[in-house]
Design a protein around this motif. Structure first.
Motif, short mmCIF file in Angstrom:
data_model
loop_
_atom_site.label_atom_id
_atom_site.label_comp_id
_atom_site.label_asym_id
_atom_site.label_seq_id
_atom_site.Cartn_x
_atom_site.Cartn_y
_atom_site.Cartn_z
N LYS A 97 1.35 3.44 8.66
CA LYS A 97 0.79 2.43 9.55
C LYS A 97 -0.69 2.69 9.87
O LYS A 97 -1.15 2.45 10.99
CB LYS A 97 1.62 2.32 10.84
CG LYS A 97 3.08 1.94 10.58
CD LYS A 97 3.85 1.73 11.85
CE LYS A 97 5.30 1.40 11.55
NZ LYS A 97 5.47 0.17 10.75
N SER A 98 -1.41 3.14 8.85
CA SER A 98 -2.84 3.41 9.03
C SER A 98 -3.72 2.33 8.43
O SER A 98 -4.91 2.25 8.75
CB SER A 98 -3.20 4.76 8.42
OG SER A 98 -2.87 4.80 7.04
N VAL A 99 -3.17 1.50 7.53
CA VAL A 99 -3.97 0.45 6.90
C VAL A 99 -3.17 -0.85 6.85
O VAL A 99 -1.93 -0.85 6.85
CB VAL A 99 -4.42 0.82 5.47
CG1 VAL A 99 -5.27 2.08 5.48
CG2 VAL A 99 -3.23 0.96 4.55
N LEU A 100 -3.90 -1.96 6.78
CA LEU A 100 -3.34 -3.28 6.52
C LEU A 100 -3.89 -3.76 5.18
O LEU A 100 -5.10 -3.67 4.94
CB LEU A 100 -3.72 -4.28 7.61
CG LEU A 100 -3.08 -4.10 8.99
CD1 LEU A 100 -3.72 -5.08 9.97
CD2 LEU A 100 -1.58 -4.32 8.93
N ALA A 148 -7.10 2.29 -3.64
CA ALA A 148 -7.40 1.28 -2.63
C ALA A 148 -8.84 0.82 -2.69
O ALA A 148 -9.17 -0.23 -2.12
CB ALA A 148 -7.07 1.82 -1.24
N ASP A 149 -9.71 1.56 -3.38
CA ASP A 149 -11.10 1.12 -3.52
C ASP A 149 -11.31 0.27 -4.76
O ASP A 149 -12.43 -0.09 -5.10
CB ASP A 149 -12.05 2.31 -3.53
CG ASP A 149 -11.82 3.26 -4.71
OD1 ASP A 149 -10.96 2.95 -5.57
OD2 ASP A 149 -12.49 4.30 -4.77
N ILE A 181 -8.17 -4.46 1.89
CA ILE A 181 -7.49 -3.44 2.67
C ILE A 181 -8.43 -2.97 3.78
O ILE A 181 -9.64 -2.85 3.57
CB ILE A 181 -7.03 -2.26 1.77
CG1 ILE A 181 -6.05 -1.36 2.51
CG2 ILE A 181 -8.21 -1.49 1.22
CD1 ILE A 181 -5.28 -0.41 1.59
N THR A 182 -7.86 -2.76 4.96
CA THR A 182 -8.67 -2.38 6.11
C THR A 182 -7.92 -1.36 6.95
O THR A 182 -6.68 -1.40 7.01
CB THR A 182 -9.01 -3.61 6.98
OG1 THR A 182 -9.79 -3.21 8.11
CG2 THR A 182 -7.75 -4.30 7.48
N PRO A 183 -8.63 -0.43 7.61
CA PRO A 183 -7.96 0.44 8.57
C PRO A 183 -7.29 -0.40 9.65
O PRO A 183 -7.83 -1.44 10.06
CB PRO A 183 -9.09 1.29 9.14
CG PRO A 183 -10.16 1.26 8.10
CD PRO A 183 -10.06 -0.09 7.47
N SER A 184 -6.13 0.03 10.12
CA SER A 184 -5.41 -0.75 11.12
C SER A 184 -6.11 -0.77 12.47
O SER A 184 -5.98 -1.74 13.22
CB SER A 184 -3.99 -0.19 11.30
OG SER A 184 -3.25 -0.30 10.11
N ASN A 185 -6.85 0.29 12.78
CA ASN A 185 -7.45 0.38 14.11
C ASN A 185 -8.80 -0.30 14.22
O ASN A 185 -9.37 -0.38 15.30
CB ASN A 185 -7.56 1.84 14.54
CG ASN A 185 -8.38 2.67 13.57
OD1 ASN A 185 -8.87 2.16 12.56
ND2 ASN A 185 -8.52 3.96 13.87
N THR A 186 -9.35 -0.74 13.10
CA THR A 186 -10.62 -1.47 13.13
C THR A 186 -10.71 -2.34 11.90
O THR A 186 -10.28 -1.94 10.82
CB THR A 186 -11.82 -0.50 13.19
OG1 THR A 186 -13.03 -1.27 13.22
CG2 THR A 186 -11.86 0.41 11.98
N PHE A 187 -11.26 -3.55 12.06
CA PHE A 187 -11.35 -4.45 10.93
C PHE A 187 -12.59 -4.13 10.12
O PHE A 187 -13.70 -4.48 10.49
CB PHE A 187 -11.37 -5.90 11.40
CG PHE A 187 -11.42 -6.89 10.27
CD1 PHE A 187 -10.41 -6.92 9.31
CD2 PHE A 187 -12.47 -7.77 10.14
CE1 PHE A 187 -10.45 -7.82 8.26
CE2 PHE A 187 -12.52 -8.68 9.09
CZ PHE A 187 -11.51 -8.71 8.15
N PRO A 194 0.83 -1.20 0.00
CA PRO A 194 0.00 0.00 0.00
C PRO A 194 0.87 1.25 0.00
O PRO A 194 1.97 1.25 0.57
CB PRO A 194 -0.81 -0.12 1.29
CG PRO A 194 -0.03 -1.04 2.17
CD PRO A 194 0.81 -1.92 1.28
N SER A 195 0.39 2.31 -0.64
CA SER A 195 1.14 3.57 -0.70
C SER A 195 1.30 4.14 0.71
O SER A 195 0.58 3.77 1.63
CB SER A 195 0.43 4.57 -1.60
OG SER A 195 -0.86 4.88 -1.08
#
Length: 662
Positions: free
Chosen positions: A358-361, A74-75, A376-382, A42-43
């Motif tokens: 480090k904002s997305v996985l 990413a979408d 792709i998902t935000p790191s702080n919530t799935f 991811p960028s």
């Protein structure tokens, strides 16, 4: 440990049945048409993603696999191809400012680093490493790159290579890989000499830049031997080349990875061993007391060589994928050692990465009825979004469903496995059953796509009317260390009984026809196949691929990492009778099952002589058998035409001896 090859390339191949049946059946060509996604990144801001799609061609004159780089939002919108179909590139990675992408691309037969603008324009080759580049990483400032490569041959090594036609000398491994620094990322003609950072007396295993770019955490070993017991974790100054050891060498196992925390104050590092489990520790970046924060991490074999430890943005957790029975889960492990939290679970995960902020996985995931795609998902919530739809049109209805099944073994132990039903399965009808013990033995079957390339083409067998049972017998991962080590000093004992209990369960359920049983296995699964046909005559056909058939001669001829003593509890010269008793060749007089044996000529994990020993014994006893040896192939063939040939031979052998037709 005997690793199963999982990255088998896809190819365009001839159908395995009459063309008139192709529309109704899942064929080998369908398996080969699956788009594979070996790598992604991811960028830095997480809004775009770059990835590779593997494409392969096979015909009468061509048998080659190439990976093409794509980039998009990413979408899933705005996707564009960055490299040509004629190129072969892998491991694309964004520059820290998101303006450039670097990748490994084959140049004159060797992988070199190619740098391009984010839209694919302005591409140029950065390196001309004479031995080729194996891995690379951007420095945080975006102006430098580090990469690993085999050190050039010494004069002595060159002389040895030149005289190999007349004499081959075996001795200690003197080959090493070095860590190099490129300090000018520009398409200039007279680039300054690339600098070797690590001493030529050590071999780089892995490394990670500090966030400020002033230091590098390195793990080195004496040579390129896999999982050396003499690894060192060090702090490297790229400006001066000085190295400072941070912790003593491990008492057992090997240091495997080291990564800086986001603030640069801490280094997390993993120790692998005894295989397959890893321990995770942290230490102050400048040295000091280290502490273990997690033990017995069960990293899937499919991710072992490609996964990198990931920190959360706040430095409180590390993200780690682990085998979880017949699935794969991603956990957040607390950096203070207080425990772990399950973030999400998938049927199988092929790769996992995070952006620089480090904002997305981002990861690839699949299940038995859906092939691999990028999410792709935000790191702080799935909350995953699906990025690709490369495999959305696959004819999944052409093969039967796959589900987890359970049964009780001889000693009360619950065993799990994956059962793939024949297509259009009718309850109450007994079908021919193929049992497929996995390799390892420390590996396991998970809910990967049924049509995916593997040791055997499961979806094709299902389409041909077979049920396929893939058991996670004792010794498998995914069920905790006690289960994994339950076959200690017991190869061919409890594991064999687990397998046969699974067969009995399928017969009792009315799924399997007891008179039409087959078995196919690779590596340790090949050992289990050879062992099984020496213990029972219930199987009508068997295919043993890279099988260990004589544990004494295997241990005595294998060079390099040999985990057999770890499982057997002793070296063969100290326990000759036990090694002999657990060798299939010792019991070859019991075999009545027609057995196809397949080996790779260049296999160093299970030397091809293992298959030849079993073949010779079966031939002398008059048991129907064939020995297939693939030139240039190692532990499992990777050339598309050889993979296709192997699968066709598996199908033909099972059709003749199990199904009862040709």
């Amino acid at each position: 440990m005997l690793f199963v090859l999982t990255g088998i390339p896809g190819v365009s191949a001839a159908e395995t049945r009459n063309p008139a049946d192709a529309q109704a059946s899942w064929t080998i060509a369908d398996t080969f048409s699956i788009a594979q996604i070996p790598s992604l990144d991811p960028s830095p801001d997480g809004k775009r993603i770059v990835y590779t799609v593997q494409k392969t061609t096979v015909n009468d004159t061509v048998s080659v696999s190439k990976s093409v780089i794509y980039e998009g939002n990413a979408d899933g919108t705005g996707t564009r191809q960055l490299t040509n179909d004629t190129d072969s590139c892998s491991g694309p990675a964004w520059s820290p400012d998101g303006q450039m992408i670097a990748a490994l691309c084959t140049e004159a037969g060797l992988p070199q680093i190619r740098v391009m603008n984010a839209d694919g324009s302005g591409a140029f080759t950065l390196t001309t490493q004479e031995t080729g580049v194996t891995q690379f990483s951007w420095a945080p400032d975006g102006n430098r790159l580090t990469y690993s490569a085999m050190l050039p041959l010494t004069d002595e090594q060159k002389r040895a290579a030149e005289t190999e036609q007349d004499v081959i000398v075996s001795g200690p491994n003197t080959y090493r890989a070095g860590l190099y620094l490129v300090s000018d990322i520009s398409p200039v003609q007279n680039r300054p000499t690339v600098r070797l950072l690590t001493p030529d007396t050590t071999s780089i295993v892995s490394w990670d830049w500090s966030p400020d770019g002033k230091s590098i955490a390195t793990i080195t070993a004496p040579n390129t031997d896999m999982l050396s017991s003499n690894t060192t974790l060090s702090h490297l100054d790229p400006a001066t080349g000085t190295m400072k050891n941070l912790v003593p060498q491990p008492d057992t196992g090997s240091y495997f990875q080291a990564v800086f925390s986001p603030d640069g104050n801490t280094i997390a590092y993993s120790t692998i061993g005894p295989i397959p489990y890893q321990a995770l520790s942290v230490i102050p970046a400048e040295g000091g007391n280290s502490r273990i924060i997690a033990r017995d991490l069960d990293i899937p074999a499919t991710l072992l060589l490609s996964y990198k430890l990931l920190w959360s943005g706040d430095g409180r957790y590390l993200y780690v994928p682990e085998s979880n029975r017949t699935r794969v889960s991603v956990y957040a492990i607390a950096a203070d050692g207080s425990g772990k939290i399950e973030l999400f679970t998938c049927g199988s995960i092929g790769t996992l990465a995070e952006n620089r902020w480090k904002s997305v996985l981002a990861y690839t995931a699949e299940d038995t009825d859906s092939a691999s795609e990028i999410y792709i998902t935000p790191s702080n919530t799935f909350s995953p979004d699906r990025v690709t739809r490369l495999n959305s049109d696959l004819p999944t209805e052409k093969f039967g469903k796959t589900e987890t099944v359970r049964w009780t073994s001889y000693d009360g132990t619950e065993i799990e496995g994956l059962l793939t039903y024949p297509v259009n399965y009718t309850p109450g009808t007994a079908y021919p059953l193929i049992v497929a013990p996995h390799g390892g033995p420390s590996d396991n079957y998970v809910h990967s796509y049924t049509g995916t390339a593997a040791v055997l083409p499961v979806a094709t067998f299902s389409s041909l009317g077979y049920a396929v049972l893939r058991p996670n017998i004792r010794g498998s991962t995914g069920y905790g260390p006690n289960f994994t080590w339950a076959n200690y000093h017991d190869w061919g004992g409890g594991d064999y009984r687990d397998l046969m209990a699974g067969v009995d369960e399928m017969v009792a359920r009315g799924i399997a026809d007891p008179d039409r049983l087959g078995i196919i296995g690779h590596s340790y699964g090949g050992y289990m196949t050879a062992w099984t046909v020496t213990q029972t005559s219930r199987f009508k056909g068997a295919v043993a691929i890279a099988p260990i058939t004589n544990t004494i001669s295997h241990a005595g001829t294998r060079i390099g990492l040999d985990m057999t003593p770890l499982y057997f509890g002793n070296a063969y010269w100290n326990d000759w009778d036990y090694y002999s008793d657990r060798s299939p060749v010792r019991h070859i007089g019991n075999v009545s099952t027609p057995t196809l044996i397949i080996t790779g000529k260049e296999d160093v994990q299970v030397p091809p002589g293992q298959g030849r020993e079993f073949y010779a014994g079966l031939t002398k006893r008059g048991i129907p058998t064939q020995l297939i040896t693939y030139p240039r192939a190692g532990h499992f063939p990777t050339e598309p035409k050889q993979v296709r040939d192997l699968w066709l031979r598996e199908i033909a052998w099972m059709n003749q001896y199990v199904m009862g037709n040709t």
